[in-house]
Scaffold this motif. Structure first.
Motif: not given
Length: 444
Positions: A210-222, A226-237
């Protein structure tokens, strides 16, 4: 100030503040909470700072081109001067006074010939605009690959979380069973402790994923900036499995070497350098300039009449100026030599770009082949380990399994699942990167 005026101003201030807050809220609401890959790529192309900087470079190159085109036109300058001179009482007894005079004029020059420098400069600046555009396309390609890799990393994390959650649920059920068996006296306390330790380990692994996913989301946001948005997720095909046929390497390399923007940009670099040599050689040729001007002046005199002086002193002139370079202190020779060096460097850059691209496509081809083979092996490995682990679970439930053997099979299953997830997304990423060199847009 009346009370009515104060109320009106207060109402306007509140309204402006409310509209400002509403516009800010609206801007924030524009960003979706869940992103698919296409939305990520489109947002990056529009908002990435590096891309914006390159687009400004292109605009600057366009201004340089407009300036070069304007050099073919005549210029026009106006001039005006006004002077005042105060003098004291003269020796002949005349009183002091103030003299003043002025002059006004227009001048223009027009370069008729400059050894072909002006037209060559326009061609060079036009190629520079095209080069700036290819630089933007290069950067877009790089960002596309980076975002795709970051996006797939999050998908890996999502699947890891799912199977870790499943392991936690299974460990919890096994622990409850062991506690019941211990209460009935059919197993020792050691067995319960082993299941407790395994449950703690599974929870730790779940938290880590779960922590790895949070870090990878931050990497994608960078990458998206993106501005600091708490609600951020990606679609899983539904699926990203890629087991299709792989295009042969020669076809992809041929297409890439003919169409990729880095190749086009490097080829333009050679052409720009060639035009730079033409401009440098123009320094040996004469230049011809047409000049023209007109003006008038006046000065205070005993019979002072400004308008009559304007008419009497009005002049017009025109002429041609031929400039022939005879000795320029090695300036032209140095310019030509440096232009030839630039050509050699641009040709080396082109060859290096071609070599790098050919090697990158070959590397992508090998990765695509290997990743598909690894995915097939990982799928087969998971299939067998999953069946063995299922049997071990059944044996554990009926009390005929050896706890050591069970955990051995469990670990093999966990390793096989991890390998399968990683291999699946590696195959998907490698295939899409390879096809990207063929001009195929990346889609999941």
């Amino acid at each position: 100030m009346s009370k009515l005026t104060m109320k009106i101003l207060l109402l306007l201030a509140v309204t402006c503040f409310s509209l400002r807050g509403f516009s800010q809220d609206t801007a924030l609401k524009v960003l979706p909470p869940v992103w698919d890959l296409e939305a990520c790529l489109q947002y990056a192309k529009t908002n990435n700072i590096q891309l914006k900087s390159l687009q400004l470079d292109k605009q600057s190159a366009q201004q340089d081109k407009l300036l070069a085109e304007s050099a073919l036109l005549p210029d026009l300058y106006g001039s005006a001067s006004q002077s005042f001179n105060h003098y004291n009482m003269a020796t002949n007894g005349n009183s002091g006074g103030l003299n003043y005079s002025g002059s006004y004029g227009l001048s223009s020059s027009w370069t008729l010939y400059k050894g072909g420098y002006l037209k060559t400069d326009i061609k060079q600046k036009d190629l520079s605009v095209q080069s700036a555009n290819f630089a933007i396309l290069e950067n877009e390609n790089d960002i596309t690959l980076q975002i795709t890799q970051a996006y797939l990393s999050i998908l890996v994390d999502k699947e890891s979380i799912i199977y870790n959650e499943d392991l936690v649920k299974t460990s919890q059920a096994q622990l409850e069973q062991a506690k019941r068996q211990f209460a009935a006296g059919s197993v020792a306390r050691k067995v319960v402790a082993q299941f407790e330790a395994q449950l703690a380990s599974d929870k730790y692994n779940l938290t880590t994923s779960q922590n790895t996913q949070r870090q990878d989301k931050i990497s994608l946001k960078q990458l998206l900036q993106l501005p600091d948005a708490k609600d951020f997720d990606v679609v899983k095909p539904d699926t990203v499995i890629s087991t299709g046929s792989i295009t042969d390497l020669s076809t992809v390399q041929q297409y890439a070497l003919q169409n990729r923007p880095e190749i086009k940009n490097a080829e333009l670099g050679v052409q720009i350098s060639d035009l730079g040599l033409t401009k440098a050689k123009a320094g040996y040729l004469p230049s011809l300039t047409l000049g023209a001007g007109m003006g008038t002046s006046y000065a205070k005199d005993p019979n002072y009449n400004a308008f009559r002086q304007f008419d009497n002193n009005f002049y017009q002139q025109a002429g041609l100026t031929l400039s022939i370079p005879i000795f320029t202190k090695r300036q032209n020779k140095t310019n030509v030599a440096k232009a030839k060096i630039d050509i050699a460097q641009s040709k080396l850059a082109l060859e290096n770009t071609k070599t790098t691209l050919a090697l990158n496509t070959e590397k992508a081809y090998i990765n695509a082949q290997n990743s598909q083979g690894q995915f097939a092996s990982a799928a087969e490995q998971l299939k067998f380990n999953q069946e063995v682990y299922r049997i071990a679970n059944q044996e554990l439930k009926i009390g005929v399994a050896n706890i050591v053997d069970f955990y051995q099979q469990r670990n093999l299953y966990v390793q096989a699942m991890q390998s399968y997830i990683q291999a699946k997304y590696n195959a998907a990423l490698a295939a899409r990167i390879y096809e990207f060199y063929l001009g195929t847009p990346i889609k999941l």
